[in-house]
Design a protein around this motif. Structure first.
Motif, mmCIF file in Angstrom:
data_model
loop_
_atom_site.group_PDB
_atom_site.id
_atom_site.type_symbol
_atom_site.label_atom_id
_atom_site.label_comp_id
_atom_site.label_asym_id
_atom_site.label_seq_id
_atom_site.Cartn_x
_atom_site.Cartn_y
_atom_site.Cartn_z
ATOM 1 N N TYR A 18 73.482 67.193 33.914
ATOM 2 C CA TYR A 18 72.071 66.884 33.606
ATOM 3 C C TYR A 18 71.414 67.357 34.659
ATOM 4 O O TYR A 18 71.328 66.917 35.871
ATOM 5 N N ASN A 43 80.239 51.612 35.961
ATOM 6 C CA ASN A 43 78.813 52.152 35.478
ATOM 7 C C ASN A 43 78.661 53.603 35.988
ATOM 8 O O ASN A 43 78.927 53.746 37.477
ATOM 9 N N GLY A 44 78.236 54.302 35.392
ATOM 10 C CA GLY A 44 77.791 55.697 35.911
ATOM 11 C C GLY A 44 79.007 56.726 35.996
ATOM 12 O O GLY A 44 78.789 57.743 36.464
ATOM 13 N N ALA A 45 80.296 56.293 35.380
ATOM 14 C CA ALA A 45 81.431 57.052 35.835
ATOM 15 C C ALA A 45 81.420 58.115 34.799
ATOM 16 O O ALA A 45 81.992 59.325 35.125
ATOM 17 N N GLY A 46 80.581 58.206 33.694
ATOM 18 C CA GLY A 46 80.371 59.487 32.784
ATOM 19 C C GLY A 46 81.131 59.403 31.508
ATOM 20 O O GLY A 46 81.192 60.161 30.743
ATOM 21 N N SER A 49 78.577 59.863 28.559
ATOM 22 C CA SER A 49 78.252 61.509 28.807
ATOM 23 C C SER A 49 79.524 62.160 27.936
ATOM 24 O O SER A 49 79.070 63.088 27.264
ATOM 25 N N GLU A 90 76.490 53.283 22.423
ATOM 26 C CA GLU A 90 76.237 52.422 23.253
ATOM 27 C C GLU A 90 74.970 51.755 23.027
ATOM 28 O O GLU A 90 73.963 52.391 22.796
HETATM 29 N N1 LIG Z 1 70.100 61.966 29.969
HETATM 30 C C1 LIG Z 1 70.521 61.831 31.403
HETATM 31 N N2 LIG Z 1 69.837 62.447 32.371
HETATM 32 C C2 LIG Z 1 70.033 62.358 33.698
HETATM 33 N N3 LIG Z 1 71.171 61.872 34.251
HETATM 34 C C3 LIG Z 1 71.906 61.114 33.225
HETATM 35 C C4 LIG Z 1 71.398 61.150 31.768
HETATM 36 N N4 LIG Z 1 72.497 60.224 31.152
HETATM 37 C C5 LIG Z 1 73.497 60.009 32.135
HETATM 38 N N5 LIG Z 1 73.004 60.353 33.636
HETATM 39 C C6 LIG Z 1 73.674 60.313 34.549
HETATM 40 O O1 LIG Z 1 75.114 60.724 34.579
HETATM 41 C C7 LIG Z 1 76.028 59.672 35.117
HETATM 42 C C8 LIG Z 1 77.239 59.393 34.092
HETATM 43 O O2 LIG Z 1 76.299 58.323 33.252
HETATM 44 P P1 LIG Z 1 77.018 57.853 32.034
HETATM 45 O O3 LIG Z 1 75.949 57.088 31.234
HETATM 46 O O4 LIG Z 1 77.830 58.836 31.351
HETATM 47 O O5 LIG Z 1 77.994 56.873 32.587
HETATM 48 P P2 LIG Z 1 78.790 55.525 31.933
HETATM 49 O O6 LIG Z 1 80.268 55.626 32.610
HETATM 50 O O7 LIG Z 1 78.647 55.654 30.595
HETATM 51 O O8 LIG Z 1 78.143 54.442 32.460
HETATM 52 P P3 LIG Z 1 77.653 53.014 32.011
HETATM 53 O O9 LIG Z 1 79.082 52.263 32.338
HETATM 54 O O10 LIG Z 1 76.970 52.408 32.882
HETATM 55 O O11 LIG Z 1 77.316 52.857 30.347
HETATM 56 C C9 LIG Z 1 75.075 58.726 35.952
HETATM 57 O O12 LIG Z 1 74.984 59.323 37.377
HETATM 58 C C10 LIG Z 1 73.968 58.712 35.173
HETATM 59 O O13 LIG Z 1 72.906 58.335 35.985
#
Ligand SMILES: Nc1ncnc2c1ncn2[C@@H]1O[C@H](COP(=O)(O)OP(=O)(O)OP(=O)(O)O)[C@@H](O)[C@H]1O
Ligand SMILES: [Mg+2]
Length: 241
Positions: A18, A43-46, A49, A90
């Motif tokens: 992103y 959290n935030g691992a991706g 995404s 989610e």
């Molecule tokens: N739409 C977006 N725009 C910018 N950054 C984003 C966006 N979505 C996610 N991110 C960033 O990408 C990274 C991965 O986020 P992601 O939501 O995929 O993680 P996650 O493992 O699903 O976390 P969680 O356990 O909190 O759901 C994080 O640093 C997040 O801040």
């Protein structure tokens, strides 16, 4: 390799960004047909995404996604649904002011020919009777557990071969978490392959055939749940030491 082990979903070297944030940094994973594979990580691992990219909501910067032998990276979501993969997102994302039935109709119209929609919805009411009973109620009036059922029903309308689940137990009481996991097991027994992202690591490992641990956008561990549950790093970080 037996037919049961054929990868139905295969991800190779996936990169998702992103802007300047590289959320997924070269992830490869494989989901064999008929299995439950879990993807865990902080959290935030991706994790989200990855799922968003698999179902066409986010475009990958690099890498390939194969569904049943076809390269689908970059396809629009409706085409990916038609090819056999659906997402339970989610936070469920039900439309709170619309009725249960309207939620299903709206989702279904994008996914099926009109004539097939009514039986598809009735099939979901048969599987989730509480949704049938509440078909005329606003979805926002349902309990968290019932809203999760609606999110499942919506994703199942198109009879996916692969179901992607993003934190299905989030925000639910222990009893409802148990119900959600029973639902996942039932969907799996009925023949659906599952990729499960889940914060309840113990429960996720108990139901899965294979597990990936994702940290900072990369797979740091991969193996059968039995091996991961005794791994010191997994125990310390995810299973409460
Ligand atoms: N739409 C977006 N725009 C910018 N950054 C984003 C966006 N979505 C996610 N991110 C960033 O990408 C990274 C991965 O986020 P992601 O939501 O995929 O993680 P996650 O493992 O699903 O976390 P969680 O356990 O909190 O759901 C994080 O640093 C997040 O801040
Ligand atoms: Mg997430």
């Amino acid at each position: 390799m037996s037919t049961a082990e054929r990868p139905l979903l295969e991800v190779r070297d996936l990169v998702v960004s992103y802007g300047h944030v590289e959320a997924v940094r070269g992830v490869s994973l494989s989901v064999p047909e008929g299995r439950i594979v879990t993807l865990i990580g902080p959290n935030g691992a991706g994790k989200t995404s990855i799922l968003s990219t698999l179902c066409g909501l986010v475009a990958p910067q690099r890498g390939s996604v194969w569904l049943d032998g076809r390269e689908i990276a970059g396809w629009p979501p409706h085409r990916i649904v038609a090819a056999g993969m659906s997402l339970v997102p989610e936070g469920r994302a039900v439309l709170g002011r619309m009725t249960v039935e309207e939620n299903l109709i709206l989702a279904g119209e994008l996914k099926q020919p009109a004539a097939a929609l009514r039986p598809a919805i009735e099939r979901q009411y048969a599987q989730f009777p509480v949704l049938g009973e509440r078909r005329d109620h606003p979805a926002g009036s349902l309990s968290g557990g019932q809203q999760q059922m609606l999110a499942f029903a919506r994703a199942l309308l198109a009879r996916p071969r692969v179901l992607l689940l993003d934190e299905p137990s989030m925000g639910l009481s222990p009893i409802l978490v148990k119900q959600v996991f029973e639902t996942i097991a039932a969907i799996h027994r009925a023949g659906t392959t599952i990729l499960l992202v889940e914060q309840n690591v113990r429960l996720a490992l108990s139901i899965a055939d294979d597990a990936y641990v994702l940290e900072r956008g990369q797979v740091v561990l991969h193996g059968p749940p039995g091996a991961l549950t005794v791994d010191e790093r997994v125990k310390a970080a995810y299973l409460g030491g």
